[in-house]
Scaffold this active site. Sequence first.
Site, PDB file in Angstrom:
ATOM      1  N   GLU A  71       0.849  -1.196   0.000  1.00  0.00           N
ATOM      2  CA  GLU A  71       0.000   0.000   0.000  1.00  0.00           C
ATOM      3  C   GLU A  71       0.881   1.241   0.000  1.00  0.00           C
ATOM      4  OE1 GLU A  71      -3.495   2.042   2.806  1.00  0.00           O
ATOM      5  OE2 GLU A  71      -2.985  -0.084   3.037  1.00  0.00           O
ATOM      6  N   GLU A  75      -2.593  10.805   2.868  1.00  0.00           N
ATOM      7  CA  GLU A  75      -3.764  11.012   3.717  1.00  0.00           C
ATOM      8  C   GLU A  75      -3.745  12.434   4.270  1.00  0.00           C
ATOM      9  OE1 GLU A  75      -4.495   6.504   5.423  1.00  0.00           O
ATOM     10  OE2 GLU A  75      -2.829   7.680   6.238  1.00  0.00           O
TER      11      GLU A  75
END
Length: 604
Positions: A71, A75
């Site tokens: 991943e 964010e």
Amino acid sequence: MKKATILFLLFAFLLSNSLMAKNFKGAEYRTKEAYTYGRFEVRYKSAQREGMLASFFTYYDGGGGTSKWNEIDLEIMGRYNNEAQFNTITPGQTNHVRAQPVNFNPGEDYHTYAFEWTPQYVAWFIDGEEVYRQTGAHIQTLTLPQKIMMNVWPPAYVDWAGVLDVNSLPAFSYYDFVSYYSFTPDSGNYGTNNNFTNVWTDNFDSWDQSRWEKATHTFDGNNCDFMVENAVFKDGNLILCLTDKTNLGYTDKLPPSLVSARASVNKVVVNFSEELDKASSENKANYLIPNVTVDSASLLPDQKSVMLYLTNFDLSKTYNVIAQKIKDRAIPQNISSLKAVTINMPKPVVFPIKIDVGGLANGDYLADQPWKESAEYGYMDGSITQYPSTLQINGTDEDAIYRSERFGLVGYKVRVPNGTYRLKLMMAENFFSQNESRVFDVYVEGKVEVKDLDLFKIAGINTAYELTIQNVSVTDEILEINLAAQINRTLLNGIIIEDASTGILNESKEFPSSFILGQNFPNPFNGTTKIQFYLQREEHLSLFIHDILGKQIFFRDLGIVKPGKNEFIWNAIDGAGKHLSSNVYFYSLKGKDFLQSKKLILLN
């Protein structure tokens, strides 16, 4: 009988799912195809609410559990107004997090973010500039094809995200476009060294169902369910919505709510639950503070806070502020009803300020605590590591401070008057025992002060290290510290803040043999200012203030003044009680054997 049993079981199943449904509803938009390597780019404006995040990331969802975790994250945490978080998560679900300070508020406007994923590195970009890069062995494990995803959701981890208030919903993140560029070394025309080639760009004019799908799942640690209805296309944007469980989609049916208020000299900032309409929020008639005149109101850049400028406001008293008829920015607009909150008043500051980060109150050190609007200081993010009381810390007689740390700290805020400060950050490496095991950057007031700080390399293990930063200028009444990880998580053991504007940096030391007149603060000032001075022995003192032409405009016989630190608060009036206009003035303090003067600036 059999039919009745089946109906009962079906009812029980539906009831169970209803009871398990989460109170918040979010959204996730993801590609159907997975990609290996490339440049992934997005332009978006994130929602700004504590307790939630808005993301852009790639993720391998082909199964295999944590042993095959791949991943790459960007964010934007809604609780921060000056930060983006980057992360790679590698097999074993191992995080490599970087909290990157930025010089803008990601919730106020659109910015273009990107990351490049290659076999040698992952690098993140903001508005075309590379801001952070990861290399090393863990990058070699990012080999699995990953889908491009965006989502908004409220994490269950309060230390990381904060607490989501249902009254602050709905919240919307606006995505303008996403582009994918394949990794084509030596033959591309875009990105670093022109090693990337555009494959597609989606401007989000509509839902391209051949490329994208809307998620309908949730996961542990996520306090919402993803709903198809909460991924909306409007005005050339993909809008990902975070809502309550009733009002889904791009709609707002709740009026803005007055949340809190905080005072400073002749000003109060009132905070609301959502973005406000400019006209109604700047109408001073919509605010009332009993026995105080509201001169004007100004909507601040975050669109959720309003600065009230006041007359006859006394910081020694207690007030409520009442707001009503404030509109939000929804269509149609929602209008707030009358609501009052108690104004949080600034507390007297005694220097030096000492904080045991990660610890309890200890001698003259304050206990660690979370940051909130009513707090005078506090941490944002991170967890506590406590080492045994028998652990000996070299190079200090304050071992207890260095035995507790806040691990993975992102930010720390301390309220201080506007002025100049000397900052000491106390740190000890009590875990790693070799170089380049923990490396991080230190930012103060948005400025990088130290790059690639390696505590073990500098001081060794179980050894106190004190990073001193001189001349820290604070102009918004909050001194802010940010730590940004390069390798592993950051840490901080203690904070000491000394007032550099007075000329005395540590009041715990003996007072000097001579008289010292400190610089007034705040300076420039509006309303009142504090003049500090220091005496070794008792003195009879007089205070004079002159204008720029040398005319005496104010005099005060202070009488017999005791030794130590003293102060006089001047409210910018002359000897006749008349308020003075903006200008440069000079203040002087006279004793039996001395006279000292300094300049101050009044800005009305």
